[in-house]
Design a protein around this motif. Structure first.
Motif, PDB file in Angstrom:
ATOM      1  N   CYS A 135       0.712  -1.185  -0.141  1.00  0.00           N
ATOM      2  CA  CYS A 135       0.052  -0.104   0.041  1.00  0.00           C
ATOM      3  C   CYS A 135       0.749   1.259  -0.130  1.00  0.00           C
ATOM      4  O   CYS A 135       0.500   2.262  -0.667  1.00  0.00           O
ATOM      5  N   ALA A 136       1.845   1.190   0.849  1.00  0.00           N
ATOM      6  CA  ALA A 136       2.805   2.383   0.727  1.00  0.00           C
ATOM      7  C   ALA A 136       3.560   2.516  -0.547  1.00  0.00           C
ATOM      8  O   ALA A 136       3.572   3.454  -1.062  1.00  0.00           O
ATOM      9  N   MET A 137       3.823   1.283  -1.310  1.00  0.00           N
ATOM     10  CA  MET A 137       4.421   1.694  -2.638  1.00  0.00           C
ATOM     11  C   MET A 137       3.327   2.111  -3.711  1.00  0.00           C
ATOM     12  O   MET A 137       3.731   2.799  -4.494  1.00  0.00           O
ATOM     13  N   GLN A 138       2.287   1.607  -3.263  1.00  0.00           N
ATOM     14  CA  GLN A 138       1.162   2.355  -4.498  1.00  0.00           C
ATOM     15  C   GLN A 138       1.110   3.873  -4.149  1.00  0.00           C
ATOM     16  O   GLN A 138       0.916   4.434  -5.040  1.00  0.00           O
ATOM     17  N   GLY A 139       1.156   4.185  -2.795  1.00  0.00           N
ATOM     18  CA  GLY A 139       0.858   5.580  -2.636  1.00  0.00           C
ATOM     19  C   GLY A 139       2.361   6.125  -3.132  1.00  0.00           C
ATOM     20  O   GLY A 139       1.917   7.511  -3.725  1.00  0.00           O
ATOM     21  N   ALA A 140       3.297   5.529  -3.272  1.00  0.00           N
ATOM     22  CA  ALA A 140       4.250   6.393  -3.599  1.00  0.00           C
ATOM     23  C   ALA A 140       4.314   6.600  -5.341  1.00  0.00           C
ATOM     24  O   ALA A 140       4.739   7.336  -6.078  1.00  0.00           O
ATOM     25  N   ALA A 141       3.819   5.265  -6.097  1.00  0.00           N
ATOM     26  CA  ALA A 141       3.587   5.113  -7.451  1.00  0.00           C
ATOM     27  C   ALA A 141       2.465   6.355  -7.892  1.00  0.00           C
ATOM     28  O   ALA A 141       2.776   6.954  -8.989  1.00  0.00           O
ATOM     29  N   TRP A 142       1.541   6.231  -7.261  1.00  0.00           N
ATOM     30  CA  TRP A 142       0.505   7.265  -7.486  1.00  0.00           C
ATOM     31  C   TRP A 142       0.759   8.567  -7.193  1.00  0.00           C
ATOM     32  O   TRP A 142       0.627   9.627  -8.007  1.00  0.00           O
ATOM     33  N   TYR A 143       1.838   8.867  -6.475  1.00  0.00           N
ATOM     34  CA  TYR A 143       2.449  10.369  -6.353  1.00  0.00           C
ATOM     35  C   TYR A 143       3.120  10.781  -7.437  1.00  0.00           C
ATOM     36  O   TYR A 143       3.127  11.957  -7.824  1.00  0.00           O
ATOM     37  N   ALA A 144       4.185   9.793  -7.854  1.00  0.00           N
ATOM     38  CA  ALA A 144       5.014   9.877  -8.732  1.00  0.00           C
ATOM     39  C   ALA A 144       4.046  10.288 -10.210  1.00  0.00           C
ATOM     40  O   ALA A 144       4.342  11.099 -10.918  1.00  0.00           O
ATOM     41  N   ALA A 145       3.144   9.463 -10.312  1.00  0.00           N
ATOM     42  CA  ALA A 145       2.150   9.788 -11.577  1.00  0.00           C
ATOM     43  C   ALA A 145       1.500  11.334 -11.509  1.00  0.00           C
ATOM     44  O   ALA A 145       1.283  11.827 -12.652  1.00  0.00           O
ATOM     45  N   CYS A 146       1.258  11.513 -10.088  1.00  0.00           N
ATOM     46  CA  CYS A 146       0.723  13.066  -9.891  1.00  0.00           C
ATOM     47  C   CYS A 146       1.474  14.124 -10.393  1.00  0.00           C
ATOM     48  O   CYS A 146       1.315  15.088 -10.987  1.00  0.00           O
ATOM     49  N   ALA A 147       2.776  13.605 -10.012  1.00  0.00           N
ATOM     50  CA  ALA A 147       3.808  14.750 -10.235  1.00  0.00           C
ATOM     51  C   ALA A 147       4.077  14.858 -11.716  1.00  0.00           C
ATOM     52  O   ALA A 147       4.461  15.894 -12.323  1.00  0.00           O
ATOM     53  N   ILE A 148       3.976  13.720 -12.329  1.00  0.00           N
ATOM     54  CA  ILE A 148       4.207  13.916 -13.824  1.00  0.00           C
ATOM     55  C   ILE A 148       3.249  14.255 -14.570  1.00  0.00           C
ATOM     56  O   ILE A 148       3.160  15.149 -15.366  1.00  0.00           O
ATOM     57  N   ARG A 149       1.827  13.834 -14.313  1.00  0.00           N
ATOM     58  CA  ARG A 149       0.829  14.162 -14.946  1.00  0.00           C
ATOM     59  C   ARG A 149       0.248  15.561 -14.495  1.00  0.00           C
ATOM     60  O   ARG A 149      -0.607  16.260 -15.014  1.00  0.00           O
TER      61      ARG A 149
END
Length: 206
Positions: free
Chosen positions: A133-147
Motif C-alpha cells: 500500500c505504501a508503494m502504491q501511494g508512492a507510485a500514484w504520487y509519482a504519477a501525480c507529479a508527472i501528470r
C-alpha cells in the motif's frame, strides 16, 4: 533562417500528449482488473476468517490461484496491444515508475513469504500488504507529479491513509482484510476505470 529554441518542458508535454491516452487506457485496464480480482479475493479471505464462508482444501486452492489466471490474461492482452506502439518520454517515465514498483513488490512478497513460513507467524505476512500500500501511494504520487492531476494525488493520499489504517489493524485480521479488500476496489479498480474513461475522451495527437 531564425533559430528555434527547443523547450524541454514543451517537448515532454507534447510527447506525453501523443502517448498519454494509450498509456492511460492500458494502465487503467490493468488496475481495474487487478483491483476487482484481488479485492474480491481479499474480501473472500475475510469472510472465511469471520466464519461466513467455508471452503474445502480444493476450494482454498481455487481461491488462491483464481484471480491470477484472468489477471495474466489481461497483462498478455495489454502487452500484445502495445507491442508496436512507440512510447514517448512521459509514457516511459510512468511505465518505469510502475514497473519498478511491481518489481519491488515481487521481491518483498518473496522475502515476507519466506520469513513468515520459517517463523510460522501470520502477522509477518500481514505486514506485506502494508508495504505494498505504501508503494502504491508512492507510485500514484509519482504519477501525480508527472501528470500534474490533483485526483492522482488524492489516490496517492488514500493509499498512504490505508497504509496507516492497516498498520493499526494488523492484530484484527477480519477488519484488516475488509479494509484492504475495499481499498483495492476503491483505490485501484475505480482509478483504473477513471483512467480508461479519461483516455477514451482524450484525443491522441498524431
Amino acid at each position: 533562417m531564425p533559430r528555434t529554441k527547443t523547450n524541454p518542458e514543451r517537448s515532454f508535454a507534447t510527447s506525453f500528449a501523443d502517448e498519454g491516452p494509450r498509456a492511460q487506457a492500458a494502465t487503467g485496464l490493468v488496475f481495474l482488473w487487478a483491483g476487482l480480482l484481488y479485492g474480491a479475493q481479499t474480501l473472500a479471505y475475510g469472510a472465511i476468517d469471520a466464519g461466513m464462508l467455508t471452503l474445502t482444501g480444493v476450494g482454498h486452492l481455487i481461491l488462491t490461484i483464481a484471480p491470477t489466471i484472468p489477471f495474466l490474461a489481461v497483462i498478455a492482452f495489454v502487452s500484445w496491444q502495445g507491442r508496436t506502439s512507440q512510447k514517448g518520454v512521459g509514457t516511459r517515465a510512468l511505465t518505469a515508475c510502475y514497473t519498478s514498483a511491481g518489481l519491488v513488490n515481487l521481491v518483498i512478497a518473496i522475502a515476507f513469504g519466506v520469513l513468515a513460513a520459517r517463523k510460522g507467524n501470520m502477522t509477518i505476512w500481514l505486514l506485506y500488504p502494508i508495504v505494498i500500500c505504501a508503494m502504491q501511494g508512492a507510485a500514484w504520487y509519482a504519477a501525480c507529479a508527472i501528470r500534474r492531476k490533483v485526483w492522482l494525488g488524492v489516490v496517492s493520499a488514500g493509499w498512504f491513509a490505508v497504509t496507516v489504517a492497516l498498520t493499526l489493524l494488523v492484530t484484527n485480521v477480519q477488519v484488516y482484510l475488509l479494509v484492504l479488500g475495499l481499498a483495492l476496489w476503491a483505490l485501484m479498480a475505480v482509478p483504473g476505470y477513471v483512467l480508461m474513461r479519461r483516455a477514451a475522451k482524450e484525443p491522441s495527437h498524431g
